[in-house]
Design an enzyme around this catalytic site. Sequence first.
Site, PDB file in Angstrom:
ATOM      1  CD  GLU A 256      38.362  30.008  38.182  1.00  0.00           C
ATOM      2  OE1 GLU A 256      37.860  30.716  39.962  1.00  0.00           O
ATOM      3  OE2 GLU A 256      38.400  31.141  37.584  1.00  0.00           O
ATOM      4  CB  CYS A 290      45.237  31.438  36.586  1.00  0.00           C
ATOM      5  SG  CYS A 290      43.669  30.741  36.455  1.00  0.00           S
TER       6      CYS A 290
END
Length: 551
Positions: A256, A290
Amino acid sequence: MDDRNQTKDNSFIYIPSRRQTDKVQCYEPATMKYLGYFPALEPDEVKERVAHARKAQKIWAKSSFKQRRQFLRILLKYIIEHQELICEISSRDTGKTMVDASLGEIMTTCEKITWLLSEGEKWLKPEYRSCGRSMLHKRAKVEFYPLGVIGAIVSWNYPFHNIFNPMLAAVFSGNSIVIKVSEHASWSGCFYMRIIQTALAAVGAPENLVEVITGFAETGEALVSAVDKMIFVGSPGVGRMIMRKAADTLIPVTLELGGKDAFIVCEDVDVHHVAQVAARAALQSSGQNCAGAERFYVHKDIYSSFVAEVVKIVKTVTAGPPLAGKYDMGAICMMEHSEKLQNLVNDALEKGAEIVGRGSVGNIGEGAVDQYFPPTVIVNVNHSMKLMQEEAFGPILPIMKFSTDEEAVKLANDSKYGLGCAVFSGNPNRAKRIASQLHCGMAAINDFASNYMCQSLPFGGVKDSGFGRFAGIEGLRACCLVKAVVEDRLPFIKTKIPKPIQYPIAENGFEFQISLVETLYGLNVWDRLKALGNVIKIVTEQNQPTINKKR
């Protein structure tokens, strides 16, 4: 934290110096007060930790789902009863506000635990599949077994959740896990580890089932070499290094690698509402957003009013030491990151962009001035600017206009990243149609980042945002050895090799195969019946006893 390696007096200001390779120095970004240090583990020490975890996993693999759920319930109870402590630790170590810590650390983790308690066992039990026409007498299923030791290298932006997220999936699926926390969030990571250790002990789990290690690149590299699967959350550059290292042992990798999410606003929306969502999407946790929105595309018909609304909101936002007063935004976790943000803004200004609104910075200490960046709204941006191409990871809202849905799609896809997107329209079908054309791993319709609160869904992206998925069913099963199993449906019906294709193969063996294929897969009933007749004929002739005509 009263450890021997933690200073008794954390009141002095931390002065950045050349990196000590044997220690991870910790400080509060919001004040630059020193917190202490942790050891930077050597490769041999990492391998020893993994070996301990591997030994513990062999015991834990035999644990029941009942025991695993008990572990989760203990964690959930502790988290609910100690929200303020958990958020304060996160705030001190990364500079985020208590509200942002609650949203990003507490709620997401509780949601994941609740989902695992409700559905985790269901998705790890054998899953039966169709067996096809040729194997009707069989039963087909998929079984899920632990992989062994999971390795995780996690980022600093959500230190609590970034530890608990891979840990929960790994432990619930019967694995052990060794987590290298970021050098920018080691103090909080080691504190949170105590919560996990205590909960594991309470259910009788083996020691060393979960390990948290500290260090720098060498520590992470050693971890990749020793585990059975890697989960990495970080930058594309380091992600490529992880892949190269994982290739040596051919272990699976989930990456990720961040994103630059597009936030598309059509002209038929409630401007005030969407402007509020946009501000939260860009400014959450200061430079710690995020999966944050970093590119805003607004229809030309509402562009001016939308910008004005966003500016009005941003001007009310004040950044400051989150535990020292009522501030809307905290500090930037990493040293020198504010300089990177300013360089992105300067590049945009040099190419014609304009700052139309900024928030303010509150009462901060002289030693922490560089840890803050005021929320900033920029217009007249285009894709020649670094601000629209590089991941900023900061409180900046670059807003660009579009004329048609097709143009919005083209702009949104013009990025090396592909993590998520948000599309807003008064017509939900229009929003869904736009989102379906965006090349990314997640989409929120008339909302932002709601995907992550649905823990049954996978999380991950494409392109430079990485590949593989954590969270959801896919993330849980990604911690497993997936085994395909075929068995007899009934004990008295066995697979028997037809005589025409037994060794030695008969002269009409291939003719038999042609007829068998058409019997099973022919496109119409008549052709299939005709082929079946030929199969029966060949088998019957083959089964007739051979007559010895010699006298």
